[in-house]
Scaffold this motif. Structure first.
Motif, short mmCIF file in Angstrom:
data_model
loop_
_atom_site.label_atom_id
_atom_site.label_comp_id
_atom_site.label_asym_id
_atom_site.label_seq_id
_atom_site.Cartn_x
_atom_site.Cartn_y
_atom_site.Cartn_z
N UNK A 1 0.86 -1.18 0.00
CA UNK A 1 0.00 0.00 0.00
C UNK A 1 0.90 1.23 0.00
N UNK A 2 0.30 2.39 -0.23
CA UNK A 2 1.10 3.60 -0.27
C UNK A 2 1.45 4.06 1.14
N UNK A 3 2.48 4.86 1.26
CA UNK A 3 2.84 5.42 2.56
C UNK A 3 1.70 6.28 3.09
N UNK A 4 1.04 7.01 2.20
CA UNK A 4 -0.06 7.87 2.61
C UNK A 4 -1.20 7.03 3.23
N UNK A 5 -1.52 5.91 2.60
CA UNK A 5 -2.56 5.03 3.14
C UNK A 5 -2.13 4.45 4.48
N UNK A 6 -0.90 4.00 4.56
CA UNK A 6 -0.43 3.36 5.79
C UNK A 6 -0.45 4.32 6.97
N UNK A 7 0.02 5.55 6.76
CA UNK A 7 0.08 6.46 7.89
C UNK A 7 -1.31 6.88 8.36
N UNK A 8 -2.28 6.93 7.45
CA UNK A 8 -3.65 7.24 7.87
C UNK A 8 -4.28 6.04 8.58
N UNK A 9 -4.05 4.83 8.08
CA UNK A 9 -4.68 3.66 8.67
C UNK A 9 -4.09 3.30 10.02
N UNK A 10 -2.82 3.67 10.27
CA UNK A 10 -2.17 3.31 11.53
C UNK A 10 -2.21 4.42 12.58
N UNK A 11 -2.97 5.47 12.32
CA UNK A 11 -3.18 6.47 13.38
C UNK A 11 -4.65 6.56 13.78
N UNK A 12 -5.56 6.14 12.92
CA UNK A 12 -6.99 6.34 13.18
C UNK A 12 -7.47 5.46 14.33
N UNK A 13 -8.47 5.98 15.05
CA UNK A 13 -9.02 5.23 16.18
C UNK A 13 -9.74 3.97 15.71
N UNK A 14 -10.29 4.01 14.50
CA UNK A 14 -10.92 2.82 13.90
C UNK A 14 -9.83 1.95 13.29
N UNK A 15 -9.58 0.80 13.89
CA UNK A 15 -8.46 -0.05 13.46
C UNK A 15 -8.83 -1.04 12.37
N UNK A 16 -10.09 -1.06 11.93
CA UNK A 16 -10.55 -2.09 10.99
C UNK A 16 -9.74 -2.15 9.68
N UNK A 17 -9.44 -1.02 9.03
CA UNK A 17 -8.65 -1.12 7.79
C UNK A 17 -7.29 -1.78 8.01
N UNK A 18 -6.63 -1.38 9.08
CA UNK A 18 -5.33 -1.98 9.42
C UNK A 18 -5.46 -3.48 9.67
N UNK A 19 -6.47 -3.87 10.44
CA UNK A 19 -6.65 -5.28 10.76
C UNK A 19 -6.95 -6.11 9.51
N UNK A 20 -7.72 -5.54 8.60
CA UNK A 20 -8.06 -6.26 7.37
C UNK A 20 -6.81 -6.51 6.52
N UNK A 21 -5.99 -5.48 6.34
CA UNK A 21 -4.76 -5.64 5.55
C UNK A 21 -3.82 -6.63 6.23
N UNK A 22 -3.66 -6.48 7.55
CA UNK A 22 -2.76 -7.38 8.28
C UNK A 22 -3.21 -8.83 8.18
N UNK A 23 -4.52 -9.05 8.27
CA UNK A 23 -5.04 -10.41 8.18
C UNK A 23 -4.85 -10.96 6.77
N UNK A 24 -5.04 -10.11 5.77
CA UNK A 24 -4.85 -10.53 4.38
C UNK A 24 -3.43 -11.01 4.14
N UNK A 25 -2.47 -10.42 4.84
CA UNK A 25 -1.07 -10.80 4.68
C UNK A 25 -0.62 -11.81 5.74
N UNK A 26 -1.53 -12.21 6.62
CA UNK A 26 -1.22 -13.28 7.55
C UNK A 26 -0.25 -12.91 8.66
N UNK A 27 -0.27 -11.67 9.11
CA UNK A 27 0.61 -11.28 10.22
C UNK A 27 0.25 -12.06 11.48
#
Length: 359
Positions: free
Chosen positions: A281-307
């Motif tokens: 993903x882009x740096x812009x997407x990552x920095x927005x997804x990893x600061x927001x109080x809603x963690x769902x986008x981050x969790x979805x990407x992390x699960x898709x990559x099997x972290x």
């Protein structure tokens, strides 16, 4: 732009007076302060080398001037900032109080190894994690604890709060500060009113239960700012972290283990950049997804990559999430990750990426 080879350090070292060295230190720091946002990663490293060498050659007043210039900068020479933070308090004060370059690892080491003045400088930082706050309260004197009590950006654990309450029972300033905090539990306020000295009760009833409108407005403004993603994004130098990881080979040299290391060291910009490189993903997407109080986008990407679960656990305690997520919210996010279906996450992420490419 300044080049190290344009400065004759040997000549400076032989100069019997300090005037030339001190003035050069001031000039370099002032120049960097006005150009930092335009500097490349390589240019910041050069400034770091120059300021670091000059710091060993100049008097404390010149270092203090340089510290005040670079302390508020989002993009600052990291080694110099960390050196200043361990200096005489006249030098350390500005960076300990303001610099976003210092992370929890830095602050905990300084809180554990330095005295009252360094603790007092840290106590007023705009954001303090629970772990750092606990140590400052443990090692600080009453004045330091008063500063923490009044600092709405300091996250206070239940144990640390009890220390402040014990002090507030006989201390008007601490009681008033706790009364003005928007996160002080009602039960604590009631307990203080019942148990405090007569002087504290009078002051607390006057200011704690009938709060000054200006104080409330100020606290509300701070709380509103902390709800904003842009507030947190603006604290970190993601560009330099991104450039540094690209120099290390970019995505081909990124790994989940390295990501966890960045998280454990509280190196949030590097963790965001590594997450972006690993997941494409882009740096812009990552920095927005990893600061927001809603963690769902981050969790979805992390699960898709099997972290791994442990990786998610570490990332939820780094950067803004150590301030924005309480224990309950963090536990809920971890439970969501455990129950999230990997196939659903991969499909959802693939659909998002396809939409982004078409858009």
């Amino acid at each position: 732009m300044i080049e190290t080879n344009l400065i004759n350090f040997s000549s400076l070292d032989r100069d019997p007076t300090s005037d030339r060295r001190n003035e050069l230190m001031r000039s370099v720091a002032a120049l960097f302060a006005v150009t930092s946002e335009k500097c490349s990663h390589e240019e910041i490293e050069i400034y770091d080398q120059v300021l670091g060498r000059l710091a060993d050659m100049v008097e404390v007043e010149a270092r203090a001037y340089a510290s005040a210039k670079i302390a508020p900068l989002r993009r600052a020479p990291e080694n110099t900032v960390r050196r200043f933070a361990r200096d005489d308090i006249r030098v350390a004060g500005p960076v300990l109080g303001l610099s976003p370059v210092l992370n929890d690892v830095d602050l905990l080491a300084i809180a554990d190894g330095f005295g009252r003045d360094h603790l007092a400088a840290m106590a007023g930082r705009a954001n303090l994690s629970e772990e750092v706050t606990d140590l400052i309260i443990e090692r600080g004197d009453p004045d330091v604890r008063r500063t923490i009590a009044a600092n709405t950006g300091a996250t206070i654990s239940a144990c640390a709060l009890q220390v402040l309450v014990d002090q507030a029972l006989a201390d008007v300033a601490t009681a008033t500060a706790l009364g003005n905090r928007p996160d002080t539990p009602d039960g604590v306020i009631a307990d203080l009113v019942q148990r405090a000295s007569a002087e504290v009760r009078r002051a607390f009833m006057a200011r704690g239960l009938d709060k000054d409108a200006e104080v409330i407005a100020g606290a509300s403004k701070v709380a509103h700012e902390r709800m904003s993603n842009s507030y947190w994004i603006g604290l970190y130098d993601f560009e330099t972290a991104w450039a540094r990881l690209l120099q290390l080979g970019g995505s081909k040299n990124m790994s989940e283990a390295l990501l966890v290391r960045f998280a454990m060291e509280d190196r949030f910009p590097e963790a965001v950049a590594a997450f972006a490189l690993i997941t494409s993903i882009s740096l812009e997407e990552a920095k927005h997804w990893l600061v927001r109080a809603d963690t769902d986008p981050f969790l979805t990407v992390a699960k898709a990559y099997g972290f791994r679960y442990q990786t998610i656990q570490a990332l939820l305690k780094v950067g803004p999430w150590k301030h924005r997520l309480g224990n309950d919210a963090r536990t809920a996010a971890l439970n969501t990750y455990l129950t999230l279906d990997a196939r659903v996450a991969r499909d959802k992420f693939a659909s998002y990426m396809q939409t982004r490419r078409v858009g």
